[in-house]
Design a protein around this motif. Structure first.
Motif, PDB file in Angstrom:
ATOM      1  N   HIS A 104      82.475  61.354  33.620  1.00 16.81           N
ATOM      2  CA  HIS A 104      83.464  60.961  34.612  1.00 16.81           C
ATOM      3  C   HIS A 104      82.853  60.639  35.954  1.00 16.81           C
ATOM      4  CE1 HIS A 104      85.897  62.961  31.542  1.00 16.81           C
ATOM      5  NE2 HIS A 104      86.840  62.123  31.939  1.00 16.81           N
ATOM      6  N   ALA A 105      82.135  61.602  36.488  1.00 14.76           N
ATOM      7  CA  ALA A 105      81.625  61.401  37.846  1.00 14.76           C
ATOM      8  C   ALA A 105      80.650  60.245  37.929  1.00 14.76           C
ATOM      9  CB  ALA A 105      80.976  62.687  38.324  1.00 14.76           C
ATOM     10  N   LEU A 106      79.663  60.279  37.066  1.00 14.00           N
ATOM     11  CA  LEU A 106      78.601  59.282  37.177  1.00 14.00           C
ATOM     12  C   LEU A 106      79.125  57.864  36.977  1.00 14.00           C
ATOM     13  CD1 LEU A 106      75.719  58.774  37.734  1.00 14.00           C
ATOM     14  CD2 LEU A 106      75.166  59.136  35.337  1.00 14.00           C
ATOM     15  N   ARG A 107      79.999  57.754  36.006  1.00 21.84           N
ATOM     16  CA  ARG A 107      80.483  56.411  35.731  1.00 21.84           C
ATOM     17  C   ARG A 107      81.215  55.830  36.933  1.00 21.84           C
ATOM     18  NH1 ARG A 107      83.780  55.978  30.621  1.00 21.84           N
ATOM     19  NH2 ARG A 107      81.961  56.475  29.370  1.00 21.84           N
ATOM     20  N   ASN A 108      81.940  56.696  37.614  1.00 21.06           N
ATOM     21  CA  ASN A 108      82.657  56.206  38.781  1.00 21.06           C
ATOM     22  C   ASN A 108      81.754  56.048  39.997  1.00 21.06           C
ATOM     23  OD1 ASN A 108      85.632  55.949  38.132  1.00 21.06           O
ATOM     24  ND2 ASN A 108      85.101  57.923  37.217  1.00 21.06           N
ATOM     25  N   ALA A 109      80.715  56.833  40.009  1.00 18.66           N
ATOM     26  CA  ALA A 109      79.809  56.714  41.146  1.00 18.66           C
ATOM     27  C   ALA A 109      78.852  55.554  40.969  1.00 18.66           C
ATOM     28  CB  ALA A 109      79.030  58.015  41.311  1.00 18.66           C
ATOM     29  N   ALA A 110      78.874  54.985  39.761  1.00 21.71           N
ATOM     30  CA  ALA A 110      77.815  54.041  39.399  1.00 21.71           C
ATOM     31  C   ALA A 110      77.728  52.800  40.267  1.00 21.71           C
ATOM     32  CB  ALA A 110      77.976  53.622  37.941  1.00 21.71           C
ATOM     33  N   ILE A 111      78.866  52.311  40.701  1.00 26.36           N
ATOM     34  CA  ILE A 111      78.851  50.997  41.363  1.00 26.36           C
ATOM     35  C   ILE A 111      77.926  50.919  42.565  1.00 26.36           C
ATOM     36  CG2 ILE A 111      80.273  49.297  42.516  1.00 26.36           C
ATOM     37  CD1 ILE A 111      82.523  50.081  40.657  1.00 26.36           C
ATOM     38  N   PRO A 112      78.088  51.777  43.558  1.00 25.79           N
ATOM     39  CA  PRO A 112      77.153  51.666  44.686  1.00 25.79           C
ATOM     40  C   PRO A 112      75.700  51.887  44.267  1.00 25.79           C
ATOM     41  CG  PRO A 112      78.609  53.571  44.968  1.00 25.79           C
ATOM     42  CD  PRO A 112      79.113  52.826  43.799  1.00 25.79           C
ATOM     43  N   ILE A 113      75.498  52.717  43.246  1.00 25.50           N
ATOM     44  CA  ILE A 113      74.132  52.975  42.801  1.00 25.50           C
ATOM     45  C   ILE A 113      73.512  51.687  42.272  1.00 25.50           C
ATOM     46  CG2 ILE A 113      72.655  54.249  41.228  1.00 25.50           C
ATOM     47  CD1 ILE A 113      74.731  56.433  41.144  1.00 25.50           C
ATOM     48  N   ILE A 114      74.261  51.011  41.412  1.00 25.17           N
ATOM     49  CA  ILE A 114      73.713  49.801  40.806  1.00 25.17           C
ATOM     50  C   ILE A 114      73.515  48.712  41.848  1.00 25.17           C
ATOM     51  CG2 ILE A 114      74.148  47.962  39.165  1.00 25.17           C
ATOM     52  CD1 ILE A 114      75.544  49.944  37.448  1.00 25.17           C
ATOM     53  N   THR A 115      74.498  48.553  42.721  1.00 27.04           N
ATOM     54  CA  THR A 115      74.359  47.486  43.708  1.00 27.04           C
ATOM     55  C   THR A 115      73.203  47.769  44.660  1.00 27.04           C
ATOM     56  OG1 THR A 115      76.217  48.573  44.800  1.00 27.04           O
ATOM     57  CG2 THR A 115      76.649  46.472  43.748  1.00 27.04           C
ATOM     58  N   THR A 116      73.121  48.963  45.182  1.00 24.93           N
ATOM     59  CA  THR A 116      71.996  49.275  46.062  1.00 24.93           C
ATOM     60  C   THR A 116      70.681  49.146  45.318  1.00 24.93           C
ATOM     61  OG1 THR A 116      73.383  50.909  47.145  1.00 24.93           O
ATOM     62  CG2 THR A 116      71.048  50.945  47.667  1.00 24.93           C
ATOM     63  N   GLY A 117      70.658  49.683  44.093  1.00 27.87           N
ATOM     64  CA  GLY A 117      69.425  49.623  43.319  1.00 27.87           C
ATOM     65  C   GLY A 117      68.997  48.182  43.067  1.00 27.87           C
ATOM     66  N   GLY A 118      69.954  47.358  42.675  1.00 30.03           N
ATOM     67  CA  GLY A 118      69.614  45.960  42.424  1.00 30.03           C
ATOM     68  C   GLY A 118      69.075  45.283  43.671  1.00 30.03           C
ATOM     69  N   LEU A 119      69.646  45.656  44.813  1.00 32.50           N
ATOM     70  CA  LEU A 119      69.207  45.029  46.055  1.00 32.50           C
ATOM     71  C   LEU A 119      67.792  45.445  46.441  1.00 32.50           C
ATOM     72  CD1 LEU A 119      72.480  45.223  48.130  1.00 32.50           C
ATOM     73  CD2 LEU A 119      71.472  43.252  46.991  1.00 32.50           C
ATOM     74  N   GLN A 120      67.275  46.449  45.777  1.00 36.53           N
ATOM     75  CA  GLN A 120      65.919  46.892  46.071  1.00 36.53           C
ATOM     76  C   GLN A 120      64.870  45.892  45.603  1.00 36.53           C
ATOM     77  OE1 GLN A 120      65.058  49.476  47.987  1.00 36.53           O
ATOM     78  NE2 GLN A 120      67.262  49.429  48.244  1.00 36.53           N
ATOM     79  N   ILE A 121      65.317  44.872  44.885  1.00 37.69           N
ATOM     80  CA  ILE A 121      64.341  43.935  44.315  1.00 37.69           C
ATOM     81  C   ILE A 121      63.419  43.368  45.388  1.00 37.69           C
ATOM     82  CG2 ILE A 121      65.984  42.026  44.426  1.00 37.69           C
ATOM     83  CD1 ILE A 121      63.289  42.416  41.780  1.00 37.69           C
ATOM     84  N   GLY A 122      63.986  43.118  46.554  1.00 38.17           N
ATOM     85  CA  GLY A 122      63.155  42.563  47.621  1.00 38.17           C
ATOM     86  C   GLY A 122      62.094  43.547  48.056  1.00 38.17           C
ATOM     87  N   THR A 123      62.515  44.793  48.267  1.00 36.01           N
ATOM     88  CA  THR A 123      61.552  45.824  48.646  1.00 36.01           C
ATOM     89  C   THR A 123      60.480  45.967  47.571  1.00 36.01           C
ATOM     90  OG1 THR A 123      63.483  46.998  49.459  1.00 36.01           O
ATOM     91  CG2 THR A 123      61.384  48.160  49.527  1.00 36.01           C
ATOM     92  N   LEU A 124      60.932  45.892  46.317  1.00 40.25           N
ATOM     93  CA  LEU A 124      59.992  46.057  45.214  1.00 40.25           C
ATOM     94  C   LEU A 124      58.963  44.936  45.194  1.00 40.25           C
ATOM     95  CD1 LEU A 124      62.324  47.353  42.444  1.00 40.25           C
ATOM     96  CD2 LEU A 124      60.066  48.247  42.909  1.00 40.25           C
TER      97      LEU A 124
END
Lengths: 275, 509, 306
Positions: C222-242
């Motif tokens: 329950h929790a993780l699935r709902n928390a997932a959105i900001p995690i994925i979006t922020t994580g994906g945006l890390q591509i530049g830093t990476l």
């Protein structure tokens, strides 16, 4: 004043302030604190291990590392300050006007910022250096340019969030002009997240500048820049590891201090902001 | 969601692992150096690191062994005519190039013609410019006509630049031959990934002894510390230009260190035509200002010898004419006498990672000159760009001070002095980038090159050394020693004094 | 959904165009002769003229830009000044190597970061949380090149477990990928924690607990699935830093990617190569961001229905 007291009470903010303060003092008082000339070479002392007279040891040219690290603080903080200043004073107005006026101007500016952000952080700085040429001065400008999108974006979203607030409606109803509204109402309220970002961006700027120098694109010899010291110390990583230990620690400490300060500021100013 | 990603990445990892398991059964020798080859066409090379690739892929008519003696290569025998103007070679029979073309007199003539043709790009033409023409006598006999009697003629033909290439391949690839090398050497070309590595494989049909490894990989790792780490972790078998401070430690860990002599000298070239640098006193001041002993003792940990003459002791005409001892006071006096008591600014161009401790030597020089009031800015140059900068004619040359090395491929004073100090060798014709001109020296060097009378040559060179030393066209630094480190499982890698490693007999356990 | 897709694409195209304009203009904006600037201050007169012809710098700006754009779309990035080989050829294998390293780093960052963040959130305000968050702060503050050197020192030389230089076996990937992943891991950990904390306090979590669902299930499903959105979006945006971190990491580990080529090309003033690398990296970032946007749309029910 109230804000300052709250910052002091937060453990995170306090430690951030403390560490950053140390670095700042080292930078300002460098000529006084540093026991030796950071550029003077004395070959007979090459690669000496840390001792009482030279607490961080000597590098391959017989230069005192402690003095170099202290003067390095001066360079890193200057770079950070100038970079943040460039980002702030150019990025902020862009974000302010773009967010406030909206419409096609906003859309255009947004696309331009998107384009700039396609090369985030150190990549944009590297690109700018490739055009301007290598060296510390150009590295400062490059890192500054890299900071612009962050501030622009941030200012814009703050402005857009506030734009719809009711007290602005009230101000307009009373007949206040656009500029006045901007200056008296929008700007002060948009400020808090930006202030927090200044601290974080300062930290990032130091990292990016050190990275540029490490790659050989930033500070040139004999400047005692921390990243450059790491690059030249690589050769001695096994025979004299103290040469890279201390500059690396210095970078980490300075950046950590600024990040902690940023955390503290965020806790105090607006815990809802998540950066 | 997270679960699916994890599974996907496990699959990819498993795939990669299985591929790597299939790969590693060939015996590959991995050699690391700091710079990449500029080309794999021997006639166009300019540097010794590049010569390593050449000696693996190609052969020359004659070659040096590790005692600096000339021994047969693709030629079995040779003879000079009494007047010294003709050199006849009797070639080895039954040799073929990697592409099947037979090696014979025609191939040799093709190569010589290509080398002396002014339309071919041969920066090191000094190694062949004494040859007038070549002709086929019979299938395995070639006759070279020389322009003048030339004492080091045979020696010059050992140089890697004079290696024999396949005429068929040159005709086929034209300009691109540098990326598609075909020779007669112990190794054949497989692949070249620029700035990364050159991969060669064993030539099963090699006419000589060896090779004993299946593959030779010459890899580029610019950072000297990283090369050492690669050796210590087992990824590399042989590395060169080992930081001197690492030598005791590596030795202690059981790796084999080979310290070999080198013909190379390291110097700071001075643009003798640049502003105040035309004044001899200033150039001498530059020499007195630098503590060369300290540089050798500290930066090189003693692996070097301070120059006390334009020649080094190995040459037959060597005469002690120096050194310029460390004397900053005298340097300041000379500057003041020349009218520059407050010093001036100069730019020092330097490569980074090409020579042992090169960048650091530049920094040390910067510091020493700073002490006598000369403000030096260091300009680091990438190697290929540096070469083209060095070869610019006087009107376009930005050179003021430049750090460079010179490691002749033959042990004759002619190659050490003529290309560097004879005024006909000013860029773009040659590497006399110091733009030095002294008519007496020109005369003397001309005698040296076109005489075969040893005593006559000796006298000429001795006088030339005196004059050159006093004119101080360079800041004379030191003669290098080669420091090569090897994994003990590797044997029989020959380290030649011309700074080239010979892998043809190398073995790996 | 389709409308959303089209809307996002129309936003990406102007961005790409402006990007190409920036790169195109960058050299031409500096005062001075562009041919001279590209050729570098030490080039011979012939080289300068050669470059002028080669790049068509004597034509009007608009024409040059159209030509530039046209060639870009055909995948022609010009020729390297140093080697005269087509830039595309030089970059192809290196780009793949950099991508390999970057995506491995991203994966590690996602997995490790999410795990740390979840653990931190669950044991909120205990020593575990404090330690993890302090670790994250250190991770964000540590210079990538220093970390890389330290890891080589420990794992390559002292322990001899992992190779330090170049590419070859899968083992060669580990140290560079871990070094690269450190910064994004810290960032993802922090955002996971914050996102989880927000979600955990929500009503439906309390309800689930009250209903007797197991704690693990509550957290993960329950929790993780709902928390997932900001995690994925922020994580994906890390591509530049990476990608930026990859350039530095490749220098430390002699990884044959675009990083080293970029630095060498800058020092050698091989401008076509620098331009090519910059464009390639930027396009990668834009594409990844686009994908993240799409993922966000797919996951966010509000957009789904729009």
């Amino acid at each position: 004043m109230r804000f300052f007291k709250r910052l002091l009470r937060s453990r995170v903010g306090l430690s951030g302030l403390f560490i950053t303060g140390l670095v700042v003092i080292a930078a300002i008082l460098a000529p006084v604190i540093a026991p030796y000339d950071p550029i003077e070479q004395d070959f007979t002392l090459s690669l000496q291990l840390p001792s009482w007279r030279h607490p961080m040891g000597m590098d391959e040219f017989g230069r005192d590392i402690f003095s170099r690290v202290i003067f390095g603080a001066r360079i890193s903080l200057s770079v950070g300050a100038i970079a943040v200043a460039i980002g702030f004073f150019i990025g902020m107005p862009i974000g302010l006007f773009s967010g406030f006026y909206g419409g096609w101007l906003d859309a255009l500016v947004q696309r331009a910022i998107d384009a700039l952000m396609a090369l985030p952080g150190i990549l944009l700085a590297i690109f700018v250096v490739s055009i301007l040429g290598i060296g510390l001065r150009n590295a400062m400008i490059a890192v500054g340019i890299s900071s612009i999108p962050v501030f622009a974006r941030l200012m814009r979203s703050s402005v857009m969030a506030i734009k719809e607030e009711t007290y602005l409606e009230a101000a307009r109803a009373v007949g206040a002009g656009q500029a006045r509204i901007l200056w008296k109402h929008v700007l002060p309220n948009a400020f808090s997240p930006v202030l927090v970002q200044v601290s974080y961006q300062f930290a990032s700027s130091i990292l990016w500048a050190a990275g540029l120098s490490f790659l050989g694109l930033g500070a040139q010899p004999p400047l005692p820049e921390w990243g450059a010291m790491l690059a030249s110390g690589r050769t001695y990583i096994l025979s004299a590891p103290h040469v890279i230990t201390f500059p690396g620690l210095a970078i980490m400490l300075a950046v950590l201090g600024l990040n902690l300060l940023g955390e503290g500021l965020r806790d105090v100013l607006d815990p809802r902001i998540f950066l | 969601m997270k679960k699916r990603w994890v599974i996907w990445w496990l699959v990819v990892l498993a795939g990669l692992l299985s591929i790597s398991v299939l790969a590693e059964t060939t015996k590959r020798l991995v050699f690391l150096q700091g710079t990449d080859a500029e080309t794999l066409d021997p006639h166009s090379i300019t540097s010794s690191p590049n010569a390593i690739h050449i000696l693996a892929l190609y052969d020359t008519l004659v070659r040096y062994n590790e005692n600096f003696e000339i021994v047969p290569g693709l030629a079995e025998r040779w003879e000079f005519s009494p007047d010294g103007l003709t050199l006849t070679f009797y070639l080895r029979q039954g040799v073929t190039f990697h592409d099947g073309t037979p090696f014979n007199a025609e191939a040799v003539v093709y190569n010589i013609n290509r080398l002396i043709d002014p339309n071919t790009r041969v920066p090191l033409r000094t190694y062949i410019s004494f040859v007038e023409s070549a002709e086929v006598v019979d299938e395995y006999t070639v006759r070279l006509k020389l322009k003048y009697p030339h004492a080091p003629a045979l020696a010059r033909l050992t140089a890697p630049v004079n290696a024999m290439v396949s005429p068929t391949a040159v005709e086929k690839y034209g300009q691109d031959f540098g990326s598609h090398p075909v020779g007669t050497g112990p190794f054949k070309f497989v692949k070249w990934v620029r700035d990364d590595y050159v991969l060669l494989e064993k030539n099963e049909a090699y006419w000589g002894e060896g090779p004993y490894v299946d593959e030779l990989m010459i890899r580029v790792v610019p950072e000297d510390g990283a090369r050492v780490l690669a050796l210590e972790s087992g990824e590399a078998d042989v590395i060169v230009r080992v930081p001197p401070t690492d030598v005791p430690r590596i030795k202690g860990e059981g790796y084999r260190i080979v310290v070999a002599p080198s013909t190379r000298v390291i110097y700071i070239g001075i643009n003798n035509q640049y502003k105040m640098l035309v004044d001899k006193r200033i150039r001498q001041a530059l020499n007195y200002a630098i503590n060369k002993e300290a540089i050798v003792q500290i930066l090189l940990q003693g692996y070097g010898r301070v120059m006390d003459s334009p020649l080094t002791p190995e040459y037959f005409a060597y005469k002690v004419t120096g050194p310029y001892p460390y004397n900053p006071q005298k340097a300041k006096q000379l500057l003041a006498a020349a009218g520059y008591p407050d010093g001036f600014k100069l730019t020092l161009f330097t490569p980074h990672g090409r020579y042992l401790m090169d960048y650091r030597i530049a920094q040390a020089v910067q510091s020493y000159l700073g002490k006598i009031g000369i403000n030096v800015e260091i300009r680091e140059m990438e190697w290929a760009t540096y070469i083209s900068t060095l070869l610019k004619p006087l009107e376009e040359s930005p050179l003021q001070l430049y750090l460079l090395g010179w490691g002749p491929w033959i042990l004759d004073p002619d190659q050490m002095l003529y290309p560097l100090f004879h005024s006909s060798q000013w860029p773009p014709n040659g590497f006399a980038c110091s733009f030095y001109r002294n008519h007496r020296v020109d005369e003397l060097l001309q005698i040296g090159t076109s005489s075969v009378n040893t005593e006559q040559r000796r006298t000429a060179y001795e006088e030339a050394q005196e004059i050159i030393w006093n004119d101080a066209p360079w800041i004379f630094l030191h003669q290098e020693q080669q420091i090569v480190a090897m994994n003990p499982r590797v044997k029989d890698v020959v380290v030649l004094p011309i700074e080239v490693l010979d892998f043809r007999k190398a073995k790996k356990d | 959904m389709g409308a959303y897709l089209i809307k996002r694409i129309t936003l990406v195209i102007p961005t790409l165009l402006i990007l190409s304009l920036f790169v195109f203009l960058s050299v031409r904006l500096i005062p001075g002769d562009p041919a001279q600037i590209i050729a570098g201050e030490y080039a011979t007169k012939e080289t300068v003229e050669q470059i002028r012809k080669q790049l068509g710098l004597d034509r009007p700006l608009i024409v040059q830009y159209m030509d530039f754009l046209g060639r870009l779309l055909r995948g022609d990035l010009g020729r390297s000044i140093r080697t005269n080989a087509p830039v595309m050829t030089e970059l192809a294998s290196r780009y793949v190597n950099t991508l390999e390293l970057t995506f491995l780093g991203m994966s590690i960052a996602f997995i490790a970061g999410t795990a740390i963040g979840v653990i931190s959130a669950v044991w909120w305000n205990t020593w575990v949380d404090n330690l993890a968050m302090f670790g994250a702060l250190v991770g964000v503050s540590m210079p990538v090149f220093w970390l890389g050197l330290l890891l080589v020192l420990v794992f390559s030389v002292k322990l001899g477990w992992l190779p330090s230089v170049g590419k070859g076996s899968p083992a060669h990937l580990i140290l560079p990928a871990v070094t690269l992943a450190t910064l994004p891991t810290a960032i993802i950990a922090r955002i996971t924690r914050a996102s989880m904390l927000e979600v955990i306090r929500q009503n439906y979590v309390v309800t689930a607990r009250a209903k007797g669902v197991s704690e693990v299930s509550v957290i993960l499903k329950h929790a993780l699935r709902n928390a997932a959105i900001p995690i994925i979006t922020t994580g994906g945006l890390q591509i530049g830093t990476l990608l930026g971190g990859a350039v530095i990491t490749e220098t430390v580990f002699a990884w044959p990617g675009m990083g080293r080529l970029l630095v060498n090309s800058i020092l050698a003033r091989d401008y076509p190569v620098v331009q090519g690398i910059v464009l390639l990296l930027a396009v990668t970032v834009v594409v990844v961001n686009f994908v993240v946007d799409l993922t966000y749309a797919l996951l966010n029910p509000k957009i789904h229905l729009a």
